[in-house]
Design a protein around this motif. Structure first.
Motif, PDB file in Angstrom:
ATOM      1  N   THR A  26      -2.783  -7.839  -0.072  1.00  0.00           N
ATOM      2  CA  THR A  26      -2.743  -6.392   0.612  1.00  0.00           C
ATOM      3  C   THR A  26      -1.752  -6.233   1.772  1.00  0.00           C
ATOM      4  OG1 THR A  26      -4.963  -6.399  -0.503  1.00  0.00           O
ATOM      5  CG2 THR A  26      -4.043  -4.374   1.046  1.00  0.00           C
ATOM      6  N   MET A  27      -2.042  -7.016   2.919  1.00  0.00           N
ATOM      7  CA  MET A  27      -1.422  -6.850   3.935  1.00  0.00           C
ATOM      8  C   MET A  27       0.095  -7.227   3.993  1.00  0.00           C
ATOM      9  SD  MET A  27      -3.311  -5.256   6.060  1.00  0.00           S
ATOM     10  CE  MET A  27      -1.826  -4.977   7.187  1.00  0.00           C
ATOM     11  N   CYS A 195      -3.208  -3.888  12.046  1.00  0.00           N
ATOM     12  CA  CYS A 195      -3.964  -3.506  11.075  1.00  0.00           C
ATOM     13  C   CYS A 195      -5.155  -4.222  10.788  1.00  0.00           C
ATOM     14  CB  CYS A 195      -2.951  -3.643   9.739  1.00  0.00           C
ATOM     15  SG  CYS A 195      -1.370  -2.652   9.883  1.00  0.00           S
ATOM     16  N   GLN A 197      -8.446  -5.109   8.507  1.00  0.00           N
ATOM     17  CA  GLN A 197      -8.754  -5.370   6.913  1.00  0.00           C
ATOM     18  C   GLN A 197     -10.303  -6.035   6.995  1.00  0.00           C
ATOM     19  OE1 GLN A 197      -6.387  -7.884   4.799  1.00  0.00           O
ATOM     20  NE2 GLN A 197      -7.168  -7.558   2.842  1.00  0.00           N
ATOM     21  N   THR A 198     -11.086  -5.266   5.858  1.00  0.00           N
ATOM     22  CA  THR A 198     -12.391  -5.716   5.727  1.00  0.00           C
ATOM     23  C   THR A 198     -12.583  -6.548   4.617  1.00  0.00           C
ATOM     24  OG1 THR A 198     -12.966  -3.700   6.949  1.00  0.00           O
ATOM     25  CG2 THR A 198     -14.674  -4.616   5.633  1.00  0.00           C
ATOM     26  N   HIS A 208      -9.116 -15.649   0.313  1.00  0.00           N
ATOM     27  CA  HIS A 208      -7.684 -14.687   0.614  1.00  0.00           C
ATOM     28  C   HIS A 208      -6.980 -15.604   1.190  1.00  0.00           C
ATOM     29  CE1 HIS A 208      -5.150 -11.446   1.985  1.00  0.00           C
ATOM     30  NE2 HIS A 208      -5.108 -11.841   2.967  1.00  0.00           N
ATOM     31  N   TRP A 245      -4.775  -7.954  11.597  1.00  0.00           N
ATOM     32  CA  TRP A 245      -3.553  -8.593  11.563  1.00  0.00           C
ATOM     33  C   TRP A 245      -2.595  -7.837  12.729  1.00  0.00           C
ATOM     34  CZ3 TRP A 245      -1.763 -11.273   6.849  1.00  0.00           C
ATOM     35  CH2 TRP A 245      -2.831 -11.638   5.983  1.00  0.00           C
TER      36      TRP A 245
END
Length: 469
Positions: A26-27, A195, A197-198, A208, A245
Motif C-alpha cells: 500500500t505505502m 504516513c 498505516q494501521t 506485511h 512510515w
C-alpha cells in the motif's frame, strides 16, 4: 559495490520471493504516486525521450511513466528477476526490462529522467550512486528519488524496546544523512512526509514486511526468542497496531548548460570584477540579462569587454537595459516599459562552453513585476557563485544569502570573498554556510585588464568547479 555482496543477495532473494507484494504494498503505491507528481512538476511540461527507472519492483511507478510519456524509451531495472517479470506483466511490452543493482548502474546515458521509488535505503553507498546517476543525465535532466528514513516503524521498535528486545527492522538513514545525498551543482532538494498505516494486529504487520520483501533484518541482528516476540507483539497490539512510515522525496535537475550565475550579498561587492576574472580564467561567454544605471555608467557588458579583451560576440547583449540606477523592475517602470519574462530565457549558445551570467544586485532585487533575481537563478538552473565582502558585516549578509539559496533548492558553486584576507570570516562562512570558498581576492587598487589577468590565473578551473556534474 552498491551493497555488501551477501546482503545484496539477501535483499534480492527476499524481494524475489515476495509473492504477496501486489496486494500488500500500500505505502509503496502511495510513495510512487507522490514521487511521480513531484517529477511531473519538476519536468514543467517537457517531454522526455529516455527514462531510466531504478528498482522498478512490480511496476507501480513504471506504469505511471509509461502512461504519461508513451513515446519515451524506458529502461526499467531491478535487482530481483521475479520483480522484473511482474513489472512486465503489469506494464507490457515496449520497454527494456533489465536486471541491475541501483548502486552499480551499468547502462549508457544520456537519460532525460532517472528515477527510483523506495530504493536508496537499501544501498550501502547512496551518495556515490547518486553521483554516478547524475552523470547519466542529459543537460537539464531530472533525478527523482524516494527513500524510507529514520523513524519508520518506530512504534514496532518501541514495543520491542519496552520488552528489552531489539527490533530487526533496518536502521534507515537519518534526515541529516539524506540531506547530504545530492548530485553536485544540481538544483533541487529533499522533502519529507509521515504516513500512518494501521494493521489488524502485530502479526499482520510482520506478515506485511515479508509479503513486500522488506523483512531483511539489519546487519548483525539476532532473532528474538518466541516468548519475547509474543510479548513484543502484545505490546504493539496494545498501542493500536499502528506504524508510521517516514518518507523522503528528492528531485534534482542537472544544469541545462555549462556556466554559473553570479550574484552578490548586496550592490557594489565586486560582481562585475569577479565575473571578468571568471570569463578570463574559463574563456567563458558573458551575459548580463538586465542592466540598469546606464545614465551614470557605460554598463557591465562594455566593462567586461574592456577588462577581458574577449571577442565582442562572446558578450551576449542584455535582454533589458535601462537608464535609472534602480532595480531592473523599477528602472523599467520609470521608462514606461514592462520586462517580458519570456525574454529572460537562458541563452544556449555553445552550451558546453561555460557562460558567466551576472545578476543585478543581490538575490532579493526585483527583476520583473513577478520575479526576483533569486527566482531567475532558480529558473536558469545554473549553480551560483556568491560574491561577498571579506570584512566586517559580511557574515550576516553571506549566511542569509546562502540560506535563501538553499531554501529555494538552488545549487552553490561557491563563495568569492573580496577584500583584505580575513581567515576568521573565511572559516565561519565555510563551516556555518557549508560552502566552498572559491577564491579570496585582495583589494585591487587598479582595476584593469592586467589585474584581471593576474587574478584569473589564481582561480580554480572550470573543470575543477564543475567536478562530476
Amino acid at each position: 559495490m552498491g551493497q555488501n555482496t551477501d546482503r545484496r543477495a539477501l535483499v534480492r532473494d527476499r524481494f524475489d520471493r515476495a509473492v504477496g507484494y501486489e496486494g500488500a504494498a500500500t505505502m509503496q503505491r502511495v510513495a510512487a504516486q507522490r514521487l511521480f507528481e513531484k517529477l511531473q512538476e519538476r519536468m514543467e511540461g517537457r517531454v522526455p525521450l529516455r527514462i531510466l527507472e531504478l528498482g522498478c519492483g512490480t511496476g507501480f511507478l513504471t506504469e505511471k511513466l509509461r502512461n504519461a510519456w508513451p513515446q519515451a524509451d524506458i529502461v526499467a531495472t531491478d535487482i530481483a528477476p521475479h520483480m522484473l517479470e511482474r513489472a512486465q506483466q503489469r506494464v507490457g511490452e515496449g520497454l527494456c526490462y533489465r536486471i541491475m543493482d541501483a548502486g552499480e548502474p551499468d547502462v549508457s546515458g544520456p537519460f532525460d529522467i532517472v528515477c527510483g521509488n523506495l530504493v536508496f535505503q537499501w544501498l550501502e553507498h547512496p551518495q556515490q550512486a547518486i553521483a554516478r546517476l547524475g552523470r547519466l543525465l542529459s543537460p537539464g535532466g531530472i533525478l527523482a528519488l524516494s527513500t524510507l528514513m529514520d523513524g519508520t516503524f518506530q512504534e514496532w521498535r518501541t514495543a520491542c524496546a519496552v520488552e528489552h528486545e531489539e527490533s530487526g527492522t533496518p536502521d534507515y538513514p537519518s534526515a541529516a544523512s539524506i540531506g547530504e545525498w545530492y548530485p553536485s551543482l544540481f538544483n533541487g532538494g529533499w522533502e519529507t512526509e509521515a504516513c500512518v498505516q494501521t494493521f489488524s494486529n502485530g502479526r499482520a504487520f510482520l506478515r506485511h514486511l515479508k509479503e513486500t520483501g522488506a523483512s531483511v533484518p539489519r546487519a548483525g541482528y539476532r532473532p528474538m526468542q518466541l516468548s519475547a516476540l509474543r510479548r513484543s507483539l502484545a505490546r504493539f497490539d496494545a498501542q493500536g497496531s499502528v506504524v508510521t512510515w517516514r518518507l523522503a522525496y528528492g528531485c534534482f535537475q542537472k544544469p541545462p548548460r555549462a556556466g554559473v550565475f553570479i550574484t552578490g550579498t548586496d550592490t557594489g561587492v565586486g560582481k562585475t570584477f569577479v565575473s571578468a576574472c571568471l570569463v578570463k580564467a574559463w574563456e567563458a561567454l558573458y551575459w548580463k540579462p538586465l542592466q540598469s544605471g546606464l545614465a551614470e555608467e557605460a554598463g557591465d557588458t562594455p566593462t567586461i569587454l574592456s577588462l577581458t579583451h574577449c571577442a565582442p560576440e562572446d558578450c551576449l547583449p542584455p535582454a533589458g537595459a535601462f537608464q535609472a540606477p534602480l532595480s531592473p523592475e523599477a528602472a523599467a517602470r520609470a521608462e514606461g516599459v514592462t520586462i517580458d519574462p519570456a525574454s529572460l530565457a537562458l541563452r544556449m549558445q555553445e552550451p558546453e562552453r561555460p557562460m558567466v551570467v551576472e545578476g543585478a544586485g543581490g538575490l532579493m532585487v526585483p527583476a520583473t513585476e513577478t520575479l526576483m533575481m533569486c527566482d531567475l537563478a532558480a529558473q536558469w538552473g545554473l549553480p551560483v557563485v556568491l560574491v561577498a565582502r571579506s570584512g566586517l558585516g559580511t557574515l550576516n549578509h553571506t549566511l542569509l544569502s546562502l540560506e535563501a539559496l538553499r531554501q529555494r533548492g538552488i545549487a552553490m558553486a561557491g563563495v568569492v570573498l573580496n577584500g583584505p584576507l580575513n581567515p576568521a570570516n573565511r572559516e565561519t562562512i565555510t563551516e556555518k554556510g557549508k560552502v566552498r570558498i572559491l577564491a579570496e581576492i585582495p583589494f585591487q587598487a587598479d582595476v584593469s585588464a592586467q589585474s584581471v589577468e593576474g587574478i584569473a590565473q589564481t582561480l580554480p578551473s572550470w573543470a575543477d568547479v564543475r567536478g562530476g556534474a
